[in-house]
Design a protein around this motif. Structure first.
Motif, PDB file in Angstrom:
ATOM      1  N   LEU A   5      31.720 -16.450   3.688  1.00  0.00           N
ATOM      2  CA  LEU A   5      32.538 -17.480   4.530  1.00  0.00           C
ATOM      3  C   LEU A   5      32.026 -18.911   4.330  1.00  0.00           C
ATOM      4  O   LEU A   5      32.697 -19.791   4.430  1.00  0.00           O
ATOM      5  CB  LEU A   5      32.512 -16.814   5.919  1.00  0.00           C
ATOM      6  N   GLN A   6      30.724 -18.855   4.196  1.00  0.00           N
ATOM      7  CA  GLN A   6      30.093 -20.096   4.129  1.00  0.00           C
ATOM      8  C   GLN A   6      30.426 -21.008   2.701  1.00  0.00           C
ATOM      9  O   GLN A   6      30.616 -22.064   2.684  1.00  0.00           O
ATOM     10  CB  GLN A   6      28.551 -20.243   4.298  1.00  0.00           C
ATOM     11  N   GLN A   7      30.379 -20.260   1.685  1.00  0.00           N
ATOM     12  CA  GLN A   7      30.778 -20.744   0.334  1.00  0.00           C
ATOM     13  C   GLN A   7      32.428 -21.006   0.465  1.00  0.00           C
ATOM     14  O   GLN A   7      32.732 -22.165   0.000  1.00  0.00           O
ATOM     15  CB  GLN A   7      30.544 -19.625  -0.757  1.00  0.00           C
ATOM     16  N   GLY A  43      32.385 -22.815   7.659  1.00  0.00           N
ATOM     17  CA  GLY A  43      31.874 -21.599   6.951  1.00  0.00           C
ATOM     18  C   GLY A  43      31.566 -20.481   8.079  1.00  0.00           C
ATOM     19  O   GLY A  43      30.636 -19.744   7.894  1.00  0.00           O
ATOM     20  N   GLN A  44      31.914 -20.764   9.303  1.00  0.00           N
ATOM     21  CA  GLN A  44      31.432 -19.688  10.368  1.00  0.00           C
ATOM     22  C   GLN A  44      32.538 -19.422  11.323  1.00  0.00           C
ATOM     23  O   GLN A  44      33.644 -20.233  11.722  1.00  0.00           O
ATOM     24  CB  GLN A  44      30.456 -20.324  11.043  1.00  0.00           C
ATOM     25  N   ASN A  45      32.636 -18.229  11.933  1.00  0.00           N
ATOM     26  CA  ASN A  45      33.535 -17.816  12.932  1.00  0.00           C
ATOM     27  C   ASN A  45      34.892 -18.093  12.712  1.00  0.00           C
ATOM     28  O   ASN A  45      35.575 -18.512  13.432  1.00  0.00           O
ATOM     29  CB  ASN A  45      33.015 -18.454  14.186  1.00  0.00           C
ATOM     30  N   LEU A  48      39.915 -14.071   7.924  1.00  0.00           N
ATOM     31  CA  LEU A  48      40.555 -14.433   6.809  1.00  0.00           C
ATOM     32  C   LEU A  48      41.998 -14.680   6.966  1.00  0.00           C
ATOM     33  O   LEU A  48      42.662 -15.359   6.107  1.00  0.00           O
ATOM     34  CB  LEU A  48      40.305 -13.251   5.761  1.00  0.00           C
ATOM     35  N   ASP A  49      42.722 -14.068   7.907  1.00  0.00           N
ATOM     36  CA  ASP A  49      43.852 -14.424   8.195  1.00  0.00           C
ATOM     37  C   ASP A  49      44.455 -15.636   8.525  1.00  0.00           C
ATOM     38  O   ASP A  49      45.238 -16.304   8.169  1.00  0.00           O
ATOM     39  CB  ASP A  49      44.458 -13.362   9.323  1.00  0.00           C
ATOM     40  N   ASP A  50      43.444 -16.522   9.301  1.00  0.00           N
ATOM     41  CA  ASP A  50      43.367 -17.805   9.528  1.00  0.00           C
ATOM     42  C   ASP A  50      43.448 -18.615   8.292  1.00  0.00           C
ATOM     43  O   ASP A  50      44.103 -19.713   8.015  1.00  0.00           O
ATOM     44  CB  ASP A  50      42.456 -18.388  10.470  1.00  0.00           C
ATOM     45  N   LEU A  51      42.602 -18.184   7.442  1.00  0.00           N
ATOM     46  CA  LEU A  51      42.531 -18.867   6.098  1.00  0.00           C
ATOM     47  C   LEU A  51      43.568 -18.975   5.326  1.00  0.00           C
ATOM     48  O   LEU A  51      44.208 -19.821   4.781  1.00  0.00           O
ATOM     49  CB  LEU A  51      41.037 -18.432   5.488  1.00  0.00           C
ATOM     50  N   VAL A  52      44.187 -17.595   5.144  1.00  0.00           N
ATOM     51  CA  VAL A  52      45.065 -17.272   4.181  1.00  0.00           C
ATOM     52  C   VAL A  52      46.524 -18.244   4.829  1.00  0.00           C
ATOM     53  O   VAL A  52      47.264 -18.835   4.131  1.00  0.00           O
ATOM     54  CB  VAL A  52      45.640 -15.782   4.239  1.00  0.00           C
ATOM     55  N   TRP A  65      39.733 -19.604  -6.584  1.00  0.00           N
ATOM     56  CA  TRP A  65      38.288 -20.380  -6.643  1.00  0.00           C
ATOM     57  C   TRP A  65      37.858 -20.684  -5.358  1.00  0.00           C
ATOM     58  O   TRP A  65      36.893 -20.639  -5.110  1.00  0.00           O
ATOM     59  CB  TRP A  65      38.756 -21.868  -7.261  1.00  0.00           C
ATOM     60  N   LEU A  66      39.113 -20.992  -4.306  1.00  0.00           N
ATOM     61  CA  LEU A  66      38.340 -21.046  -2.776  1.00  0.00           C
ATOM     62  C   LEU A  66      37.760 -19.722  -2.390  1.00  0.00           C
ATOM     63  O   LEU A  66      36.616 -20.079  -1.883  1.00  0.00           O
ATOM     64  CB  LEU A  66      39.655 -21.273  -2.028  1.00  0.00           C
ATOM     65  N   ILE A  67      38.105 -18.745  -2.745  1.00  0.00           N
ATOM     66  CA  ILE A  67      37.513 -17.492  -2.054  1.00  0.00           C
ATOM     67  C   ILE A  67      36.436 -16.947  -2.749  1.00  0.00           C
ATOM     68  O   ILE A  67      35.263 -16.726  -2.320  1.00  0.00           O
ATOM     69  CB  ILE A  67      38.742 -16.566  -1.845  1.00  0.00           C
ATOM     70  N   TYR A  68      36.616 -16.923  -4.196  1.00  0.00           N
ATOM     71  CA  TYR A  68      35.503 -16.180  -5.013  1.00  0.00           C
ATOM     72  C   TYR A  68      34.868 -17.509  -5.919  1.00  0.00           C
ATOM     73  O   TYR A  68      33.853 -16.900  -6.631  1.00  0.00           O
ATOM     74  CB  TYR A  68      36.204 -15.294  -5.854  1.00  0.00           C
ATOM     75  N   GLY A  69      35.202 -18.575  -5.798  1.00  0.00           N
ATOM     76  CA  GLY A  69      34.379 -19.436  -6.617  1.00  0.00           C
ATOM     77  C   GLY A  69      34.768 -19.446  -8.106  1.00  0.00           C
ATOM     78  O   GLY A  69      34.111 -19.787  -9.022  1.00  0.00           O
ATOM     79  N   GLU A  70      35.834 -18.596  -8.444  1.00  0.00           N
ATOM     80  CA  GLU A  70      36.275 -18.414  -9.741  1.00  0.00           C
ATOM     81  C   GLU A  70      37.413 -19.039 -10.277  1.00  0.00           C
ATOM     82  O   GLU A  70      38.460 -19.362  -9.490  1.00  0.00           O
ATOM     83  CB  GLU A  70      36.734 -16.961 -10.015  1.00  0.00           C
TER      84      GLU A  70
END
Length: 136
Positions: A5-7, A43-45, A48-52, A65-70
């Motif tokens: 989450l922090q990344q 990056g806290q609290n 993932l539903d909110d992020l999506v 990229w956002l989630i995995y840095g790929e």
């Protein structure tokens, strides 16, 4: 692969800074409240539903990229050089100071990724910033 989450927060902060989006703009674009957005950026609290739900509002942002840095931060551009939001890149801020800020954030992202054992494509992002600086 574990989700950090922090990344994710650091990458999202980098993206929003690059796009020059302030909190009020983010709230208006996403319909989210400031607490949820601030939690994602820090990056806290957050869920993932909110992020999506928030990421759906950024047509040019690559969720991989956002989630995995790929991969690349941005989805591929259209043939005319525009992003999916049909805006050509332009900077409203002082270009030299803005590019320096972005380089500093790249260094921070790179250090965080290396500390986690990831191998991001940060060098490609640095090269794009250098290329932009050379042409503008």
């Amino acid at each position: 692969m574990a989700i950090d989450l922090q990344q994710i927060g650091k990458r999202f902060r980098f993206y929003t800074n690059l796009k020059e989006l302030e909190m009020e703009q983010l709230k208006a674009m996403t319909g989210s409240d400031e607490t949820t957005l601030a939690n994602i950026i820090s990056g806290q609290n957050y869920l993932l539903d909110d992020l999506v739900a928030i990421v759906k509002n950024f047509k040019d942002l690559n969720p991989q990229w956002l989630i995995y840095g790929e991969g690349s931060m941005f989805k591929p551009m259209n043939a005319d050089g525009t992003c999916h939001d049909h805006q050509k890149g332009c900077l409203k801020k002082d270009k030299a100071a803005y590019l320096k800020q972005m380089q500093n954030m790249l260094i921070e992202l790179d250090a965080a990724e290396v500390a986690k054992g990831h191998h991001p494509d940060v060098e490609a992002l640095k090269a794009k910033l250098d290329q932009y600086r050379a042409t503008h």
